[in-house]
Design an enzyme around this catalytic site. Structure first.
Site, PDB file in Angstrom:
ATOM      1  N   LYS A 186      -5.970   7.154  -4.374  1.00 59.77           N
ATOM      2  CA  LYS A 186      -6.130   5.800  -3.826  1.00 59.77           C
ATOM      3  C   LYS A 186      -4.779   5.131  -3.639  1.00 59.77           C
ATOM      4  O   LYS A 186      -4.629   4.257  -2.776  1.00 59.77           O
ATOM      5  CB  LYS A 186      -7.050   4.968  -4.726  1.00 59.77           C
ATOM      6  N   THR A 243      -6.698  -1.694  -4.823  1.00 64.27           N
ATOM      7  CA  THR A 243      -5.313  -1.338  -4.561  1.00 64.27           C
ATOM      8  C   THR A 243      -4.944  -1.505  -3.090  1.00 64.27           C
ATOM      9  O   THR A 243      -3.782  -1.741  -2.763  1.00 64.27           O
ATOM     10  CB  THR A 243      -5.049   0.116  -5.014  1.00 64.27           C
TER      11      THR A 243
END
Length: 328
Positions: A186, A243
């Protein structure tokens, strides 16, 4: 707790709510002294109080000796060295928990694999904790959730009980591969999302990037043995969304600056804290090539970061790819 960066410090602060002796190893002498004298990590987590139950030390052996749970919150490229240095000092029954999110360059080892290699006697009690966990919000006591995974679900449940806090909810799982792949990759997608924002491409582009980024991560993870449902959870979609969209994301910040035209070298040179996605982009591309699993977004991020490719050109190439069914 091994590692007194922002995440290690925040996790120690959270643990101190329930545990009256949380040892926190700091590599930097000034960090250790600041916490000891001022009860604040002014370098990595300024403005937040560190409770008296958190005991800072520069002595790595002392930090882990006699502990039933040892959590490693060091940058992924330092984990192999640090884990090797503490292996002989660990309590025989200790559980080892990786808080690091990365895949080692070259070997393509996940963080739990590095811990198990460094301390084979503890291999059956190695776990990974991952989820949408900005350090500052954890330290501030804001509601947060994460998943702890171990091959032995009994170990995961033991850690679940040890690591949960009043505002830190922990789920137990046994899909270590899925938890780690989601948590590591990610960061690469967050760099790509930041580039989209830096280029001014808007919300549609960011949503597209997050969705297709999750598809890439899931394809690779499942190929490596992960359960597909894991990527719909906290360490998959949850961490990816945070994120890719949060202003506290270092990886997204790198992407924004590169998307705005700043040279990659200058962006990285000016950062005090580590953006794990930069190194992980190299590992992601190598995993893609070794497994044959296509990862076009990760490939373009790698080329921008390491080969000087223009970000707009990378987007053009992604859109020029052959059309296909969404589930392919």
């Amino acid at each position: 707790m091994v590692g007194a960066g922002s995440w290690g410090t925040a996790f120690a602060v959270m643990l101190a709510e329930r545990h009256d002796d949380v040892a926190l190893w700091a590599y930097e002498t000034d960090v250790c002294e600041d916490i000891r004298k001022f009860r604040e990590n002014r370098l990595f987590l300024p403005g937040l109080s560190v409770p008296a139950a958190v005991r800072p030390t520069n002595d790595l052996a002392a930090a882990v000796s006699g502990k039933s749970v040892v959590a490693f919150a060091v940058p992924s490229h330092h984990l192999r060295d640090v884990a090797g240095r503490v292996a002989a000092r660990l309590s025989p029954e200790a559980c080892l928990v990786s808080l690091a999110k990365g895949v080692e360059n070259g070997t393509l080892r996940r963080m739990t694999e590095l811990l198990a290699e460094a301390s084979p006697a503890h291999a059956g009690r190695v776990a990974a904790l991952s989820g949408p966990t900005f350090a500052r919000e954890v330290a501030e006591g804001k509601p947060t959730g994460a998943t702890v995974a171990a091959k032995d679900i009994g170990v995961a449940r033991r850690l679940q009980n040890a690591l949960a806090g009043s505002r830190f909810r922990v789920y137990a799982d046994d899909d270590v591969v899925g938890i780690e792949i989601g948590g590591a990759l990610k960061n690469v997608m967050a760099i790509a999302a930041g580039m989209c924002d830096g280029l001014g491409f808007g919300h549609n582009a960011r949503a597209l990037l997050i969705s297709r980024g999750l598809a890439e991560i899931t394809r690779l993870g499942v190929h490596l043995g992960a359960h597909p449902q894991t990527f719909a959870g906290l360490s998959g979609m949850g961490d990816l969304v945070l994120t890719c969209t949060g202003d506290l994301s270092r990886n997204r910040t790198v992407g924004i600056r590169v998307g705005r035209g700043e040279p990659v070298g200058e962006v990285l040179a000016g950062m005090r804290m580590v953006a794990e996605g930069v190194r992980t982009a190299r590992s992601a591309v190598e995993l893609s090539r070794r497994t044959g699993v296509p990862m076009p977004i990760a490939e373009q991020v790698y080329r921008i970061l390491y080969e000087g490719k223009d970000a707009r050109e990378a987007v053009t190439e992604l859109f020029a790819r052959a059309l296909k069914r969404e589930k392919e």
